[in-house]
Write an enzyme that holds these catalytic residues in place. Structure first.
Site, PDB file in Angstrom:
ATOM      1  CG  ASP A  13     -56.617 -64.515  10.509  1.00  0.00           C
ATOM      2  OD1 ASP A  13     -57.760 -65.356  10.648  1.00  0.00           O
ATOM      3  OD2 ASP A  13     -57.082 -63.832  12.070  1.00  0.00           O
ATOM      4  CG  ASP A  15     -62.749 -61.117   9.965  1.00  0.00           C
ATOM      5  OD1 ASP A  15     -62.242 -59.799   9.626  1.00  0.00           O
ATOM      6  OD2 ASP A  15     -62.752 -61.379   9.361  1.00  0.00           O
TER       7      ASP A  15
END
Length: 264
Positions: A13, A15
């Protein structure tokens, strides 16, 4: 990890794992350097549908993190691929930003605000009441309802912002129609990423900061998972979920030794 199978492919991922907004998370650059050193294929998977991969590459570069454009896989791209598989050459009424409209145009979709095949809802920082109202009326008229991801909120420098899931709930309340979400936690996004790299779930690891999106989608795709505690899911909430990550670490810096350990 719970076993010693080699890890040939890494998903992460963005953020909460590599960056907080514009600020790099310590260890992110070193993690990517380790992947490049061992020539391990990787993708950055994000539910962010606002930006194109080129935009996100520039954003990461400003934080000192070098990710090739082709190594970024967004919920907008996954949504476009899903629609291309389902109904090639279709039309959509889009509520979203450039990342979503560009992805749909690139697969040959046209925009239509009268009788589209789909209403496609993505994230935007400036949701328009007029656009949401139009979406509601088109869905009532028979357009199929698709949303890029179910995240109810997202971060900003000024605090929490409503995200796609919150606006989808508004539309659902008005129409009685649930959207089909393509992005995480739908494992469809994970499987589309595996296909993109011609990778196998048994030799892939997903790194994320959210138990309810990153980890569960990896789990359902048969991928080993690493939860980092530098983002959305705090340490005291980890045990409240009915499933668990393969490993829990403080941050991406703790994953760097794993790249070395599990390199084939």
């Amino acid at each position: 990890m719970t076993n010693k199978r080699p890890v040939e492919t890494w998903f992460t991922d963005m953020d909460g794992v590599l960056v907080h907004e514009e600020d790099p998370i310590p260890g992110a650059a070193e993690f990517l350097d380790a992947l490049k050193k061992h020539e391990r294929p990787f993708l950055v998977l994000t539910n962010n549908s606002i930006f194109t991969p080129r935009d996100l590459r520039a954003r990461l570069a400003r934080a000192g993190i070098d990710v090739p454009e082709e190594a970024i896989w967004t919920s907008a791209l996954a949504t476009a691929q899903f629609l291309d598989d389902q109904r090639p050459g279709g039309s959509a009424y889009v509520v979203g930003e450039t990342g979503l409209t560009t992805a749909l145009h690139e697969i040959g979709y046209t925009t239509n605000d009268r009788d589209p095949d789909y209403v496609v809802l993505g994230e935007t920082r400036t949701y328009s009441f007029e656009a949401i109202t139009r979406a509601i009326r088109l869905i009532e008229a028979g357009a199929r309802f698709i949303a890029t991801n179910p995240d109810p909120s997202g971060p900003s420098p000024d605090g929490t912002l409503p995200a796609t899931g919150s606006v989808a709930a508004l539309i659902t309340t008005a129409t009685g129609r649930q959207p089909y979400y393509v992005g995480k936690p739908n494992s469809l996004m994970m499987r589309s990423a595996l296909n993109r790299l011609e990778a196998h779930s048994e030799t892939t690891v997903m790194i994320g900061d959210r138990m309810d999106t990153d980890i569960v989608s990896g789990l359902e795709a048969g991928i080993r998972t690493v939860l980092v505690l530098s983002g959305s899911t705090p340490k005291d909430k980890v045990e409240s979920f009915p499933y668990k990550a393969t490993r829990v670490v403080d941050s991406i810096a703790d994953v760097v030794p794993l790249v070395e350990e599990f390199a084939p």
